[in-house]
Design a protein around this motif. Structure first.
Motif, mmCIF file in Angstrom:
data_model
loop_
_atom_site.group_PDB
_atom_site.id
_atom_site.type_symbol
_atom_site.label_atom_id
_atom_site.label_comp_id
_atom_site.label_asym_id
_atom_site.label_seq_id
_atom_site.Cartn_x
_atom_site.Cartn_y
_atom_site.Cartn_z
ATOM 1 N N GLU A 10 40.335 59.985 81.649
ATOM 2 C CA GLU A 10 40.568 59.969 80.209
ATOM 3 C C GLU A 10 41.803 59.166 79.862
ATOM 4 O O GLU A 10 42.800 59.192 80.589
ATOM 5 N N ILE A 11 41.708 58.471 78.740
ATOM 6 C CA ILE A 11 42.859 57.765 78.186
ATOM 7 C C ILE A 11 43.028 58.198 76.734
ATOM 8 O O ILE A 11 42.066 58.629 76.096
ATOM 9 N N ALA A 12 44.230 58.109 76.226
ATOM 10 C CA ALA A 12 44.508 58.426 74.824
ATOM 11 C C ALA A 12 44.670 57.112 74.080
ATOM 12 O O ALA A 12 45.476 56.268 74.466
ATOM 13 N N ILE A 13 43.898 56.944 73.030
ATOM 14 C CA ILE A 13 43.964 55.735 72.214
ATOM 15 C C ILE A 13 44.605 56.121 70.893
ATOM 16 O O ILE A 13 44.159 57.049 70.215
ATOM 17 N N PRO A 16 46.076 52.776 64.973
ATOM 18 C CA PRO A 16 47.147 51.930 64.434
ATOM 19 C C PRO A 16 47.533 52.288 62.998
ATOM 20 O O PRO A 16 48.622 51.930 62.545
ATOM 21 N N LYS A 17 46.677 53.040 62.304
ATOM 22 C CA LYS A 17 46.967 53.384 60.915
ATOM 23 C C LYS A 17 47.739 54.695 60.781
ATOM 24 O O LYS A 17 48.743 54.758 60.094
ATOM 25 N N CYS A 18 47.252 55.757 61.461
ATOM 26 C CA CYS A 18 47.864 57.077 61.262
ATOM 27 C C CYS A 18 48.543 57.637 62.510
ATOM 28 O O CYS A 18 49.123 58.718 62.454
ATOM 29 N N SER A 19 48.450 56.936 63.633
ATOM 30 C CA SER A 19 49.060 57.323 64.906
ATOM 31 C C SER A 19 48.400 58.529 65.576
ATOM 32 O O SER A 19 48.934 59.064 66.545
ATOM 33 N N GLU A 20 47.250 58.974 65.075
ATOM 34 C CA GLU A 20 46.498 60.050 65.725
ATOM 35 C C GLU A 20 46.009 59.563 67.085
ATOM 36 O O GLU A 20 45.568 58.426 67.234
ATOM 37 N N LYS A 21 46.105 60.409 68.092
ATOM 38 C CA LYS A 21 45.638 60.050 69.431
ATOM 39 C C LYS A 21 44.243 60.631 69.644
ATOM 40 O O LYS A 21 44.005 61.791 69.345
ATOM 41 N N THR A 22 43.349 59.797 70.155
ATOM 42 C CA THR A 22 41.985 60.208 70.458
ATOM 43 C C THR A 22 41.748 60.006 71.942
ATOM 44 O O THR A 22 42.003 58.921 72.464
ATOM 45 N N LYS A 23 41.265 61.042 72.619
ATOM 46 C CA LYS A 23 40.971 60.924 74.049
ATOM 47 C C LYS A 23 39.541 60.459 74.241
ATOM 48 O O LYS A 23 38.615 60.980 73.610
ATOM 49 N N LYS A 24 39.384 59.466 75.098
ATOM 50 C CA LYS A 24 38.074 58.939 75.479
ATOM 51 C C LYS A 24 38.099 58.695 76.974
ATOM 52 O O LYS A 24 39.151 58.421 77.555
ATOM 53 N N THR A 25 36.937 58.783 77.615
ATOM 54 C CA THR A 25 36.886 58.421 79.030
ATOM 55 C C THR A 25 36.791 56.906 79.139
ATOM 56 O O THR A 25 36.325 56.219 78.207
ATOM 57 N N LEU A 26 37.235 56.364 80.274
ATOM 58 C CA LEU A 26 37.126 54.923 80.478
ATOM 59 C C LEU A 26 35.671 54.476 80.451
ATOM 60 O O LEU A 26 35.357 53.407 79.945
ATOM 61 N N GLY A 27 34.787 55.299 80.986
ATOM 62 C CA GLY A 27 33.367 54.975 80.955
ATOM 63 C C GLY A 27 32.862 54.845 79.527
ATOM 64 O O GLY A 27 32.103 53.931 79.201
ATOM 65 N N TRP A 28 33.297 55.753 78.646
ATOM 66 C CA TRP A 28 32.891 55.687 77.243
ATOM 67 C C TRP A 28 33.427 54.416 76.591
ATOM 68 O O TRP A 28 32.708 53.715 75.881
ATOM 69 N N VAL A 29 34.695 54.104 76.859
ATOM 70 C CA VAL A 29 35.320 52.923 76.256
ATOM 71 C C VAL A 29 34.640 51.643 76.736
ATOM 72 O O VAL A 29 34.445 50.713 75.962
ATOM 73 N N LYS A 30 34.242 51.608 78.016
ATOM 74 C CA LYS A 30 33.557 50.414 78.525
ATOM 75 C C LYS A 30 32.214 50.202 77.819
ATOM 76 O O LYS A 30 31.792 49.074 77.613
ATOM 77 N N ALA A 31 31.556 51.293 77.441
ATOM 78 C CA ALA A 31 30.250 51.200 76.788
ATOM 79 C C ALA A 31 30.342 51.086 75.267
ATOM 80 O O ALA A 31 29.411 50.626 74.616
ATOM 81 N N ALA A 38 39.110 60.012 63.932
ATOM 82 C CA ALA A 38 38.666 61.289 63.366
ATOM 83 C C ALA A 38 39.605 61.772 62.261
ATOM 84 O O ALA A 38 39.188 62.504 61.371
ATOM 85 N N ALA A 39 40.865 61.335 62.292
ATOM 86 C CA ALA A 39 41.842 61.811 61.317
ATOM 87 C C ALA A 39 41.806 61.024 60.009
ATOM 88 O O ALA A 39 41.855 61.610 58.928
ATOM 89 N N CYS A 40 41.687 59.698 60.091
ATOM 90 C CA CYS A 40 41.790 58.893 58.868
ATOM 91 C C CYS A 40 40.596 57.973 58.616
ATOM 92 O O CYS A 40 40.509 57.348 57.564
ATOM 93 N N GLY A 41 39.689 57.868 59.584
ATOM 94 C CA GLY A 41 38.516 57.028 59.409
ATOM 95 C C GLY A 41 38.707 55.561 59.731
ATOM 96 O O GLY A 41 37.761 54.777 59.635
ATOM 97 N N GLU A 42 39.915 55.186 60.129
ATOM 98 C CA GLU A 42 40.198 53.786 60.481
ATOM 99 C C GLU A 42 39.292 53.342 61.626
ATOM 100 O O GLU A 42 39.092 54.069 62.596
ATOM 101 N N ASN A 43 38.724 52.148 61.510
ATOM 102 C CA ASN A 43 37.905 51.595 62.579
ATOM 103 C C ASN A 43 38.826 51.073 63.678
ATOM 104 O O ASN A 43 39.669 50.212 63.422
#
Length: 75
Positions: A10-13, A16-31, A38-43
């Motif tokens: 897992e990595i925390a991303i 850039p807008k609200c500084s909320e951290k979202t955890k994703k697996t590297l496998g998920w990020v690669k795909a 989830a906090a502000c809707g920023e893409n």
């Protein structure tokens, strides 16, 4: 180290807008290179080239460690 080992890591991303951290697996990020915060809707777009470079650097660092310390077991 196996590819699967890294895909499950897992990595925390940080948004850039609200500084909320979202955890994703590297496998998920690669795909999936984009997701909405989830906090502000920023893409958020993850740079796949940077992810690949970071992954290669991590693989090399782990290889160097197991060369220097052979008692470290590989999965």
């Amino acid at each position: 180290m196996t590819e699967r080992f890294f895909d499950e890591a897992e990595i925390a991303i940080t948004c850039p807008k609200c500084s909320e951290k979202t955890k994703k697996t590297l496998g998920w990020v690669k795909a999936n290179s984009q997701f909405a915060c989830a906090a502000c809707g920023e893409n958020i777009t993850v740079n796949p080239d940077q992810l690949r470079r970071d992954h290669e650097a991590l693989e090399k660092a782990l290889s160097d460690l197991t060369t220097r310390f052979p008692w470290i077991k590989k999965r």
